[in-house]
Design a protein around this motif. Structure first.
Motif, mmCIF file in Angstrom:
data_model
loop_
_atom_site.group_PDB
_atom_site.id
_atom_site.type_symbol
_atom_site.label_atom_id
_atom_site.label_comp_id
_atom_site.label_asym_id
_atom_site.label_seq_id
_atom_site.Cartn_x
_atom_site.Cartn_y
_atom_site.Cartn_z
ATOM 1 N N GLU A 50 0.830 -1.202 0.000
ATOM 2 C CA GLU A 50 0.000 0.000 0.000
ATOM 3 C C GLU A 50 0.864 1.250 0.000
ATOM 4 N N ALA A 51 0.606 2.136 -0.950
ATOM 5 C CA ALA A 51 1.402 3.354 -1.083
ATOM 6 C C ALA A 51 1.137 4.341 0.043
ATOM 7 N N GLY A 52 -0.042 4.280 0.652
ATOM 8 C CA GLY A 52 -0.385 5.217 1.715
ATOM 9 C C GLY A 52 -0.190 4.655 3.103
ATOM 10 N N GLU A 53 0.574 3.552 3.219
ATOM 11 C CA GLU A 53 0.760 2.901 4.511
ATOM 12 C C GLU A 53 1.355 3.880 5.521
ATOM 13 N N GLY A 54 0.775 3.892 6.717
ATOM 14 C CA GLY A 54 1.265 4.785 7.757
ATOM 15 C C GLY A 54 0.560 6.122 7.796
ATOM 16 N N GLN A 55 -0.179 6.463 6.744
ATOM 17 C CA GLN A 55 -0.902 7.730 6.698
ATOM 18 C C GLN A 55 -2.276 7.564 7.366
ATOM 19 N N PRO A 56 -2.590 8.378 8.358
ATOM 20 C CA PRO A 56 -3.914 8.283 8.985
ATOM 21 C C PRO A 56 -4.999 8.802 8.056
ATOM 22 N N VAL A 57 -6.229 8.401 8.331
ATOM 23 C CA VAL A 57 -7.375 8.964 7.611
ATOM 24 C C VAL A 57 -7.525 10.414 8.063
ATOM 25 N N ARG A 58 -7.375 11.336 7.137
ATOM 26 C CA ARG A 58 -7.333 12.754 7.492
ATOM 27 C C ARG A 58 -8.717 13.331 7.811
ATOM 28 N N ILE A 62 -17.086 9.163 9.982
ATOM 29 C CA ILE A 62 -18.034 9.316 11.087
ATOM 30 C C ILE A 62 -18.104 10.779 11.528
ATOM 31 N N SER A 63 -16.929 11.391 11.708
ATOM 32 C CA SER A 63 -16.877 12.800 12.122
ATOM 33 C C SER A 63 -17.538 13.698 11.079
ATOM 34 N N LEU A 64 -17.319 13.368 9.806
ATOM 35 C CA LEU A 64 -17.892 14.176 8.731
ATOM 36 C C LEU A 64 -19.417 14.090 8.749
ATOM 37 N N TYR A 65 -19.931 12.886 9.004
ATOM 38 C CA TYR A 65 -21.387 12.693 9.067
ATOM 39 C C TYR A 65 -21.983 13.490 10.230
ATOM 40 N N LEU A 66 -21.314 13.430 11.391
ATOM 41 C CA LEU A 66 -21.797 14.192 12.554
ATOM 42 C C LEU A 66 -21.759 15.692 12.281
ATOM 43 N N GLN A 67 -20.716 16.147 11.593
ATOM 44 C CA GLN A 67 -20.587 17.562 11.292
ATOM 45 C C GLN A 67 -21.734 18.042 10.402
ATOM 46 N N GLN A 68 -22.168 17.185 9.474
ATOM 47 C CA GLN A 68 -23.273 17.542 8.590
ATOM 48 C C GLN A 68 -24.614 17.485 9.315
ATOM 49 N N LYS A 69 -24.802 16.433 10.116
ATOM 50 C CA LYS A 69 -26.103 16.198 10.739
ATOM 51 C C LYS A 69 -26.287 16.943 12.064
ATOM 52 N N ALA A 74 -20.972 18.246 17.067
ATOM 53 C CA ALA A 74 -19.645 17.974 16.527
ATOM 54 C C ALA A 74 -18.641 19.039 16.956
ATOM 55 N N GLY A 75 -19.090 20.283 17.019
ATOM 56 C CA GLY A 75 -18.213 21.370 17.414
ATOM 57 C C GLY A 75 -17.839 21.338 18.881
ATOM 58 N N MET A 76 -18.633 20.638 19.693
ATOM 59 C CA MET A 76 -18.363 20.568 21.136
ATOM 60 C C MET A 76 -17.502 19.368 21.524
ATOM 61 N N LEU A 77 -17.283 18.450 20.585
ATOM 62 C CA LEU A 77 -16.519 17.250 20.914
ATOM 63 C C LEU A 77 -15.065 17.595 21.208
ATOM 64 N N PRO A 78 -14.506 17.078 22.312
ATOM 65 C CA PRO A 78 -13.082 17.292 22.580
ATOM 66 C C PRO A 78 -12.219 16.524 21.584
ATOM 67 N N ARG A 83 -10.566 11.799 18.001
ATOM 68 C CA ARG A 83 -9.568 10.762 17.680
ATOM 69 C C ARG A 83 -10.161 9.374 17.843
ATOM 70 N N TRP A 84 -11.037 9.216 18.846
ATOM 71 C CA TRP A 84 -11.689 7.921 19.074
ATOM 72 C C TRP A 84 -12.598 7.581 17.890
ATOM 73 N N LEU A 85 -13.352 8.564 17.410
ATOM 74 C CA LEU A 85 -14.243 8.339 16.272
ATOM 75 C C LEU A 85 -13.465 8.014 15.004
ATOM 76 N N ASP A 86 -12.297 8.619 14.851
ATOM 77 C CA ASP A 86 -11.500 8.449 13.626
ATOM 78 C C ASP A 86 -10.489 7.318 13.728
ATOM 79 N N ASP A 87 -10.579 6.538 14.801
ATOM 80 C CA ASP A 87 -9.699 5.380 14.941
ATOM 81 C C ASP A 87 -9.950 4.394 13.802
ATOM 82 N N GLU A 88 -8.890 3.770 13.305
ATOM 83 C CA GLU A 88 -9.010 2.884 12.141
ATOM 84 C C GLU A 88 -10.005 1.752 12.378
ATOM 85 N N LYS A 89 -10.003 1.152 13.576
ATOM 86 C CA LYS A 89 -10.924 0.047 13.851
ATOM 87 C C LYS A 89 -12.369 0.530 13.794
#
Length: 425
Positions: A50-58, A62-69, A74-78, A83-89
């Motif tokens: 994989e060419a993008g190995e080691g690169q986190p999802v920027r 999930i965060s994007l969906y919350l930001q829209q809905k 979303a703005g109040m989340l610490p 980081r928990w929402l954007d975890d790879e698992k």
């Protein structure tokens, strides 16, 4: 050249765009460029290197969906919660529910992204542009598909660098959005196109189609055929004892799977192809299961279910093995495909193909001479094409040899990177 390539991941299954992007970045690096691939929405799923190995999802899906809905929440989340929402698992778990989003939500999310700085999602996208500006510092920003085009105005304004946008068949998605999202999306696509330096189409057919749809001229459009590193497709090919038709794409109606199943049902009674089998492989999401259950029921009623296998979400290695084990290949898409990387993959493995005479398929087969064409959305025409190939060993041999050589000549990752490089120049 220092290039940043942004590409959406799928999280749980292979897709043609991911394979193409991965091959492109590796080939550009081989040509001496500093090329970085950064995944968006979900983690990448591609071949072993994989060419993008080691690169986190920027920008996490999930965060994007919350930001829209729920933008206030979303703005109040610490930062820790984000980081928990954007975890790879977490993101890979969320990817299992792709395809179950309502048409309304798809439309809203698409338009929200295309609105760029004016949309509810912008806090997430703005953080990405901040990272590009302060850390990545590319000389060129490459967007994997035009649905990311809402970023173009901010990139041009804040980074002052060229923005190159690849086109990968987005019209087929946008045209299925319900109103008013469909109209709004196309209007925003045309507006954002003004901030794009160059569009890259994977075929001449699609270049002409998108010049019309985006209202841009030839000065903004280039054709760079999709390509792959075909070293990973090497293997010994031996035709199966029983004639076998193969399908390898997303298991949906739009890719022509219904047409292929109906043609197979007609073909199953042919004396010329005794015992013919059908192997269906490719990406499947939870939202596709009801459709597939309907196909299984149709085959069961005809007494043919035991001659058909469904092989979802194959690994890269199993996919290559699959292509080496079939007699003929067909993905009779119902719409005009921008390219159809699966055709190049099949031909690289020496498999003759039967494809509808629309979209980029005539263009591809004219270049490779590795298959025959049939009428679009025509069960009888597809059946005749399959019979023609399945019953003529000398024809199969000619198509196999020509297709294998042609795919490697015209659609290699090295050639794609060389053409991509010329666009920058």
């Amino acid at each position: 050249m220092k290039l940043l390539h942004l590409t959406p991941g799928t999280g749980s299954f292979h897709c043609g765009s991911c394979l193409r992007d991965n091959a492109l970045i590796k080939a550009l690096r081989a040509r001496g460029h500093e090329a970085l691939m950064s995944p968006l929405y979900l983690p990448m799923v591609t071949d072993a290197e994989e060419a993008g190995e080691g690169q986190p999802v920027r920008v996490g899906g999930i965060s994007l969906y919350l930001q829209q809905k729920m933008p206030r929440l979303a703005g109040m989340l610490p930062d820790g919660a984000k980081r928990w929402l954007d975890d790879e698992k977490r993101l890979r778990w969320a990817s299992k529910f792709m395809g179950m989003t309502s048409p309304h939500d798809l439309g809203e999310m698409t338009v929200g992204s295309l609105l760029g700085e004016k949309g509810k999602q912008w806090p997430e996208w703005s953080a990405l542009v901040d990272w590009m500006e302060k850390e990545a510092r590319p000389e060129v920003v490459s967007l994997s598909n035009s649905l990311l085009i809402g970023l173009a105005p901010a990139i041009r304004k804040r980074l002052g660098v060229p923005v190159v946008v690849s086109l990968q068949g987005e019209d087929a998605f946008l045209d299925t959005l319900p109103e008013p999202w469909k109209t709004q999306a196309w209007e925003l696509m045309r507006e954002n196109a003004k901030s794009v330096t160059k569009f890259i189409a994977p075929s001449r057919f699609y270049a002409e189609e998108m010049m019309r749809r985006l209202e841009v001229g030839t000065d903004k459009m280039e054709v760079v055929f999709n390509g792959l590193n075909f070293d990973g497709y090497a293997g010994s090919r031996m035709e199966p004892e029983v004639p076998t038709i193969g399908y390898l794409a997303r298991m949906i109606h739009g890719k022509g799977l219904t047409t292929l199943v109906d043609a197979f049902i007609e073909l199953a009674g042919e004396i010329e192809v005794p015992g013919v089998k059908l192997r269906v492989a490719g990406a499947v999401t939870k939202g596709d299961e009801a459709y597939l259950d309907g196909l299984r029921a149709k085959l069961r009623n005809k007494g043919l279910l035991d001659r058909v296998t469904f092989e979802p979400n194959l690994s890269f290695e199993d996919k290559v093995k699959f292509l080496h084990e079939i007699t003929v290949f067909s993905v009779p898409a119902t719409y005009g495909e921008a390219f159809g990387l699966y055709v190049a993959e099949a031909q690289a493995c020496g498999v003759p193909v039967v494809q509808p005479c629309h979209g980029a398929f005539p263009e591809i087969l004219q270049m490779t001479q590795g298959g025959v064409l049939c009428e679009p959305d025509d069960v009888e025409s597809l059946r005749r094409g399959l019979v023609q190939v399945l019953t003529d060993a000398s024809l199969r041999r000619r198509l196999s040899e020509a297709g294998s050589a042609g795919a490697r000549l015209h659609f290699s990752s090295g050639r794609m990177a060389e053409m991509f490089e010329k666009v920058w120049a």
